[in-house]
Design a protein around this motif. Structure first.
Motif, PDB file in Angstrom:
ATOM      1  N   VAL A 212       0.867  -1.187   0.000  1.00  0.00           N
ATOM      2  CA  VAL A 212       0.000   0.000   0.000  1.00  0.00           C
ATOM      3  C   VAL A 212       0.903   1.237   0.000  1.00  0.00           C
ATOM      4  O   VAL A 212       1.819   1.341   0.824  1.00  0.00           O
ATOM      5  CB  VAL A 212      -0.920   0.030   1.241  1.00  0.00           C
ATOM      6  CG1 VAL A 212      -1.715   1.327   1.294  1.00  0.00           C
ATOM      7  CG2 VAL A 212      -1.866  -1.170   1.220  1.00  0.00           C
ATOM      8  N   THR A 213       0.692   2.121  -0.944  1.00  0.00           N
ATOM      9  CA  THR A 213       1.456   3.379  -0.998  1.00  0.00           C
ATOM     10  C   THR A 213       0.472   4.542  -0.884  1.00  0.00           C
ATOM     11  O   THR A 213      -0.733   4.366  -1.073  1.00  0.00           O
ATOM     12  CB  THR A 213       2.214   3.542  -2.332  1.00  0.00           C
ATOM     13  OG1 THR A 213       1.252   3.675  -3.399  1.00  0.00           O
ATOM     14  CG2 THR A 213       3.157   2.385  -2.609  1.00  0.00           C
ATOM     15  N   PRO A 214       1.021   5.735  -0.634  1.00  0.00           N
ATOM     16  CA  PRO A 214       0.143   6.908  -0.791  1.00  0.00           C
ATOM     17  C   PRO A 214      -0.278   7.030  -2.256  1.00  0.00           C
ATOM     18  O   PRO A 214       0.352   6.444  -3.139  1.00  0.00           O
ATOM     19  CB  PRO A 214       1.036   8.087  -0.384  1.00  0.00           C
ATOM     20  CG  PRO A 214       2.306   7.529   0.131  1.00  0.00           C
ATOM     21  CD  PRO A 214       2.408   6.111  -0.301  1.00  0.00           C
ATOM     22  N   GLY A 215      -1.310   7.813  -2.518  1.00  0.00           N
ATOM     23  CA  GLY A 215      -1.779   8.005  -3.888  1.00  0.00           C
ATOM     24  C   GLY A 215      -0.672   8.542  -4.776  1.00  0.00           C
ATOM     25  O   GLY A 215       0.210   9.284  -4.328  1.00  0.00           O
ATOM     26  N   LEU A 216      -0.704   8.164  -6.057  1.00  0.00           N
ATOM     27  CA  LEU A 216       0.305   8.656  -6.995  1.00  0.00           C
ATOM     28  C   LEU A 216       0.033  10.124  -7.320  1.00  0.00           C
ATOM     29  O   LEU A 216      -1.122  10.553  -7.366  1.00  0.00           O
ATOM     30  CB  LEU A 216       0.285   7.826  -8.287  1.00  0.00           C
ATOM     31  CG  LEU A 216       0.476   6.322  -8.113  1.00  0.00           C
ATOM     32  CD1 LEU A 216       0.470   5.622  -9.471  1.00  0.00           C
ATOM     33  CD2 LEU A 216       1.756   6.005  -7.349  1.00  0.00           C
ATOM     34  N   VAL A 217       1.107  10.854  -7.552  1.00  0.00           N
ATOM     35  CA  VAL A 217       0.992  12.283  -7.841  1.00  0.00           C
ATOM     36  C   VAL A 217       1.655  12.541  -9.193  1.00  0.00           C
ATOM     37  O   VAL A 217       2.859  12.331  -9.344  1.00  0.00           O
ATOM     38  CB  VAL A 217       1.677  13.119  -6.740  1.00  0.00           C
ATOM     39  CG1 VAL A 217       1.550  14.609  -7.060  1.00  0.00           C
ATOM     40  CG2 VAL A 217       1.075  12.798  -5.372  1.00  0.00           C
TER      41      VAL A 217
ATOM     42  N   LEU B 122       7.201   8.877  -7.834  1.00  0.00           N
ATOM     43  CA  LEU B 122       5.776   8.907  -8.210  1.00  0.00           C
ATOM     44  C   LEU B 122       4.910   9.351  -7.039  1.00  0.00           C
ATOM     45  O   LEU B 122       3.704   9.536  -7.195  1.00  0.00           O
ATOM     46  CB  LEU B 122       5.288   7.510  -8.640  1.00  0.00           C
ATOM     47  CG  LEU B 122       6.111   6.733  -9.662  1.00  0.00           C
ATOM     48  CD1 LEU B 122       5.472   5.377  -9.927  1.00  0.00           C
ATOM     49  CD2 LEU B 122       6.236   7.530 -10.948  1.00  0.00           C
ATOM     50  N   THR B 123       5.520   9.439  -5.859  1.00  0.00           N
ATOM     51  CA  THR B 123       4.725   9.673  -4.647  1.00  0.00           C
ATOM     52  C   THR B 123       5.291  10.856  -3.841  1.00  0.00           C
ATOM     53  O   THR B 123       4.850  11.978  -3.992  1.00  0.00           O
ATOM     54  CB  THR B 123       4.689   8.386  -3.783  1.00  0.00           C
ATOM     55  OG1 THR B 123       6.044   7.916  -3.570  1.00  0.00           O
ATOM     56  CG2 THR B 123       3.898   7.283  -4.461  1.00  0.00           C
ATOM     57  N   ILE B 124       6.306  10.572  -3.034  1.00  0.00           N
ATOM     58  CA  ILE B 124       6.798  11.565  -2.065  1.00  0.00           C
ATOM     59  C   ILE B 124       7.361  12.812  -2.756  1.00  0.00           C
ATOM     60  O   ILE B 124       7.047  13.943  -2.372  1.00  0.00           O
ATOM     61  CB  ILE B 124       7.900  10.927  -1.183  1.00  0.00           C
ATOM     62  CG1 ILE B 124       7.320   9.757  -0.394  1.00  0.00           C
ATOM     63  CG2 ILE B 124       8.509  11.953  -0.253  1.00  0.00           C
ATOM     64  CD1 ILE B 124       8.389   8.862   0.215  1.00  0.00           C
TER      65      ILE B 124
END
Ligand SMILES: [Zn+2]
Length: 419
Positions: free
Chosen positions: A52-57, A349-351
């Motif tokens: 599980v990752t944070p949503g992609l940005v 893609l995230t942080i």
């Protein structure tokens, strides 16, 4: 009361499986997963050890000129030719046409796990404010699934396209979240950069340049952007896309540039699909890759985002709006293939893009907004290596997409059922 409970999640950087409790749209608690123990929740997802990752940005995408390939017969041989071809097509855009193409791309991106994006919206005498008006309507319509940050973009130049500066002001008054410039496509790059910074200061918005989008270091307008960022105090509020010329500098100069970018707090957005597609077309043998020097920038602590840019238009004739594709391309083209490299690309893609867009409360800690993606894999690096599908996407604590996949290998198990 927990609204949604994700059971047995593998979170990046943690070795033990966690349960993620969500309440009021935010992560309420992370607790070690205990099999057999049932915590009460209104709704639960059995994640079963998946990542599980944070949503992609997606820090850089063009929705207004996406999906034009089917109406064009010839391809572009350079960035400037692509600008000319899209400029011609743009004269025939209607609001409904823009809305339909943009919606198709947004639907793809949301299904792939993107929960926020910076959309470059062309504002110029050809299309006027039609793109801006359409994107503002889409921003409201799509708010339950994705945050759209709109960047008013002077794609056709400012000085060479009279009227653009006034239109940019109107776009900022209408609610654009950022101002975007394209210094290589104007009569005077320095003046173009100055106008963009002046508008950013006047409207208190972030800045995003399409910069140094060539495969020889013939412009290096980045140096002017660094100097202006420092002089205006806009540290942490400036991003640049492409920066492919930097890859053609000697290694020592690349390192110095990366250090200067880090010092100025400038984020870099690499756009591997467009850059690999358009660069290196003048070399008959061993064409250069023309890709942002991702590894060197990361080593200098520059936030680096990997983003989509274009989907099926003269700048990039292929595209799915799935950000995992961009990490896959970067892994191959930037020679980043170790498990550690692949995890670093997931951060791109995230942080990193979340930092570049200054998204509030982003991440996987209690209190963060519950924008999450469940991946059908059990190792973070497989997000890039194996391109898994995403069984669930969650935005503001609500399931926005559920994706079921059923594969039936009939060749092994017998004849397919009849009827
Ligand atoms: Zn772009």
């Amino acid at each position: 009361m927990t609204d949604l409970l994700l059971r047995a999640c593998l979170l990046p950087g943690r070795s033990r499986l966690c349960d993620v409790a969500i309440a009021d749209g935010r992560i309420a608690d992370l607790t070690p997963h205990e099999p057999g123990i049932q915590t009460s929740a209104r709704q639960r997802i059995e994640v079963e050890g998946r990542v599980v990752t944070p949503g992609l940005v997606d820090a850089h995408i063009h929705l207004d000129k996406a999906l034009l390939s089917e109406r064009l017969t010839a391809g572009a041989e350079s960035a400037l030719e692509a600008i000319r071809m899209v400029g011609e097509a743009k004269g025939r855009f209607t609001a409904d046409d823009i809305r339909q193409r943009a919606s198709r791309v947004l639907d793809l991106a949301i299904a792939a796990g993107t929960t926020a994006m910076r959309v470059h919206v062309e504002v110029d005498p050809i299309v006027g404010l039609m793109g801006m008006e359409t994107m503002l309507a889409l921003k409201a319509e799509y708010a339950p699934a994705i945050d759209l940050h709109l960047c008013a973009l002077a794609q056709e130049g400012i000085l060479q396209a009279p009227g653009t500066e006034g239109l940019l002001r109107r776009a900022l008054q209408m609610g654009a979240d950022a101002i975007g410039g394209v210094p290589y496509n104007d009569r005077n790059a320095d003046d173009h950069i100055d106008i963009v910074f002046a508008l950013a200061l006047a409207f208190n918005v972030d800045v995003d340049f399409h910069i140094d989008f060539f495969d020889e270091p013939e412009h290096l307008h980045i140096r002017k952007v660094i100097e202006r960022t420092e002089r205006t105090g806009w540290r942490g509020r400036v991003a640049v896309g492409h920066l492919s010329e930097a890859a053609a500098l000697p290694a020592v100069e690349q390192k110095e540039l990366a250090e200067d970018l880090a010092k100025a707090g400038i984020g870099v957005i690499s756009l591997p699909a467009t850059d690999l597609y358009l660069m290196g077309r003048h070399d008959e043998t061993n064409p250069p890759r023309g890709l942002t020097p991702i590894r060197r920038l990361l080593a200098a602590d520059v936030p680096v985002a990997l983003a989509t840019n274009n989907v099926r238009n003269p700048f990039t004739t292929v595209g799915t709006a799935d950000l995992a594709d961009m990490a896959f391309l970067a892994a191959v083209a930037a020679h980043m293939g170790t498990p550690q490299d692949l995890r670093a690309l997931v951060d791109c893609l995230t942080i990193h893009p979340a930092r570049i867009l200054r998204l509030p409360d982003y991440g996987l800690a209690p209190g963060c907004r519950a924008d999450l993606v469940v991946w059908d894999c059990e190792r973070v690096e497989d997000i890039v290596a194996a391109q898994p599908f995403r069984p669930w996407v969650i935005k503001n604590g609500r399931i926005t997409v559920e994706h079921q996949r059923r594969l039936r290998p009939h060749w092994r198990t017998g004849a397919p059922p009849v009827g």
